[in-house]
Design an enzyme around this catalytic site. Structure first.
Site, PDB file in Angstrom:
ATOM      1  N   GLU B  47     -93.876  -1.366  26.133  1.00 15.40           N
ATOM      2  CA  GLU B  47     -92.433  -1.220  26.330  1.00 15.40           C
ATOM      3  C   GLU B  47     -92.039  -0.771  27.732  1.00 15.40           C
ATOM      4  O   GLU B  47     -90.862  -0.784  28.077  1.00 15.40           O
ATOM      5  CB  GLU B  47     -91.820  -0.317  25.261  1.00 15.40           C
ATOM      6  CG  GLU B  47     -92.311   1.109  25.226  1.00 15.40           C
ATOM      7  CD  GLU B  47     -93.457   1.330  24.252  1.00 15.40           C
ATOM      8  OE1 GLU B  47     -94.196   0.353  23.969  1.00 15.40           O
ATOM      9  OE2 GLU B  47     -93.621   2.474  23.782  1.00 15.40           O
ATOM     10  N   ASN B  48     -93.009  -0.388  28.559  1.00 14.86           N
ATOM     11  CA  ASN B  48     -92.655  -0.060  29.947  1.00 14.86           C
ATOM     12  C   ASN B  48     -92.390  -1.321  30.772  1.00 14.86           C
ATOM     13  O   ASN B  48     -91.955  -1.202  31.921  1.00 14.86           O
ATOM     14  CB  ASN B  48     -93.737   0.801  30.597  1.00 14.86           C
ATOM     15  CG  ASN B  48     -95.107   0.178  30.536  1.00 14.86           C
ATOM     16  OD1 ASN B  48     -95.494  -0.389  29.520  1.00 14.86           O
ATOM     17  ND2 ASN B  48     -95.845   0.255  31.623  1.00 14.86           N
TER      18      ASN B  48
END
Lengths: 235, 216
Positions: B47-48
């Site tokens: 998710e980064n």
């Protein structure tokens, strides 16, 4: 109008004031504007509210501004890697507003795009929803979140031209593109500074309109928080 | 013997399907990547801001600009793409990720999930967990069945929620439960570790559940 300044101190001159709201790019220590953070520390500006996914670690990133007690409040999604943070928080010296990571990203994106609020399913039915307007759409419950507009945004890019057009590298992109849009005063540090025309326009992630000032940081120090490797097998 | 962490990860991997976009949480969920069935193509989302990532780099090849959501150094593969955090959560919140596998402190029979804070203790934050459980199509929890003799599968969560009515399946070291979170059909025990009796599960589970064991 020249956007490129000789150093971080010069680039931030006139933009800092006590009590201001600053958006600081990066995820963990990846893609953080460390040179600009150091210059903010050196300026001595106080009572800052900082919007950043994390709060650095002890001795690096925003950890520098915690050490110097310049931060009054953090708006973040996760602050787990910082002992000093815990100490200051438990002593009541530091406020924290937790935002779900995607909500934080979207608040910044919305603020930069002139959208004052939006509805999201994230956090509906949790503590995060308390005190927020909620509404049902198509049978599902959503909560209202506000856009964030900062007094100053500081971002880190891999490459930039002197017009402020920016390109990021790998996962160092993270929050930087939204944060670049979320302030009328965005200062970018770039590892590689080139002349206009040297970046393929199709590859530009942040258009120069969002960047007010910039500095060249050819020797940016980069940190690794969790060094995970596998052994090379020699055949 | 209850299932090991590896066996739980192996069981969770059976929920993957060819072509899935998958988000794996920290802990046992991370191990699931070791059990992706041969010939199945899945892309892991971090998710980064990365879709499609490979194993840890060889010593000396670590790149500070290339990390996963656990801040660990990882590697690029031919299918990799990078994007901003806003685009990453557009994928997550917008329902474009097929399945999320994550750990939990408590799960309730209605699908409520608690995994981010314990009142009175230092809270580190929810990271992307609230967005993931709110937006991903299928949410699978992998956790120990109970902690220090305290049930974790409850009628109602006692800890602050990460999401309300969000869990579809729970894989513990003793068995597998499904939750009909949308239809209101409650929780069903569908698989049991062969060395664990139904009575033992009953004694370690506060939640109400039906038993409908599948032949495996």
């Amino acid at each position: 109008m020249k956007k490129v300044y000789p150093d971080a101190k010069a680039a931030l001159a006139g933009l800092l004031k006590d009590g201001m709201l600053i958006c600081a790019g990066g995820f963990g220590l990846c893609g953080i504007p460390e040179t600009l953070i150091q210059a903010i520390r050196d300026s001595g500006v106080k009572n800052l509210t900082i919007v950043s996914n994390n709060a650095g670690v002890d001795g690096a990133g925003l950890g520098l501004l915690l050490e110097s007690r310049q931060i009054k409040k953090m708006i973040s999604s996760y602050v787990g890697e910082n002992k000093l943070f815990a100490q200051q928080f438990l002593a009541g010296e530091l406020e924290i507003e937790f935002n779900p990571q995607g909500t934080l990203a979207e608040r910044i994106r919305a603020g930069g795009a002139g959208i004052p609020a939006f509805f999201t399913r994230t956090g509906a039915g949790t503590l995060i929803a308390e005190g927020k307007e909620s509404r049902e759409f198509d049978g599902e419950s959503y909560i209202m979140e506000r856009g964030i507009v900062a007094d100053l945004s500081i971002v880190h890019a891999w490459k930039g031209d002197t017009e402020g057009n920016l390109v990021y590298r790998k996962t160092a992109r993270n929050f930087n593109p939204m944060m670049a849009t979320a302030s009328k005063s965005t200062v970018a540090e770039v590892e590689n500074l080139v002349e206009p025309g040297q970046i393929n326009p199709d590859h530009i992630i942040t258009a120069g309109v969002f960047v007010k000032r910039m500095i060249h940081v050819p020797n940016a120090v980069k940190h690794i928080e969790q060094r995970t490797v596998r052994k090379r097998v020699i055949a | 013997m209850p299932w090991t962490r590896e066996q739980m990860a192996d069981r969770a991997a059976q929920e993957l399907r060819d072509g899935f976009y998958v988000n794996l949480g920290i802990g046992i969920p991370t191990l699931v990547s070791n059990y992706i069935p041969n010939g199945m193509s899945v892309q892991l989302q971090s998710e980064n801001g990365m879709l499609g990532f490979g194993p840890f780099p060889y010593e000396g090849d670590e790149d500070p600009d290339l990390i996963n959501a656990g801040k660990q150094t990882v590697t690029e593969i031919p299918t990799t793409s990078y994007f901003s955090s806003a685009d990453s959560f557009a994928m997550i919140r917008g329902g474009h990720i097929d399945i999320a596998l994550l750990g939990a402190m408590q799960v309730a029979e209605n699908g409520d999930l608690a995994n981010w804070m314990i009142p009175g203790k230092m809270v580190k934050g929810m990271g992307g967990a609230m967005d993931l459980v709110a937006g991903v199509k299928k949410v699978v929890v992998i956790m120990e069945h109970s902690a220090k003799n305290e049930a974790k599968l409850l009628k109602r969560c006692t800890l602050p929620l990460t999401g309300a009515g969000v869990v579809d399946m729970v894989i513990t070291d003793l068995g597998v439960f499904t939750i009909d979170r949308k239809g209101g059909g409650g929780m069903t025990l569908v698989e049991v570790d062969p060395d664990t009796s139904l009575d033992e599960i009953k004694s370690k589970t506060e939640a109400n559940y039906r038993v409908a064991l599948k032949n495996r």
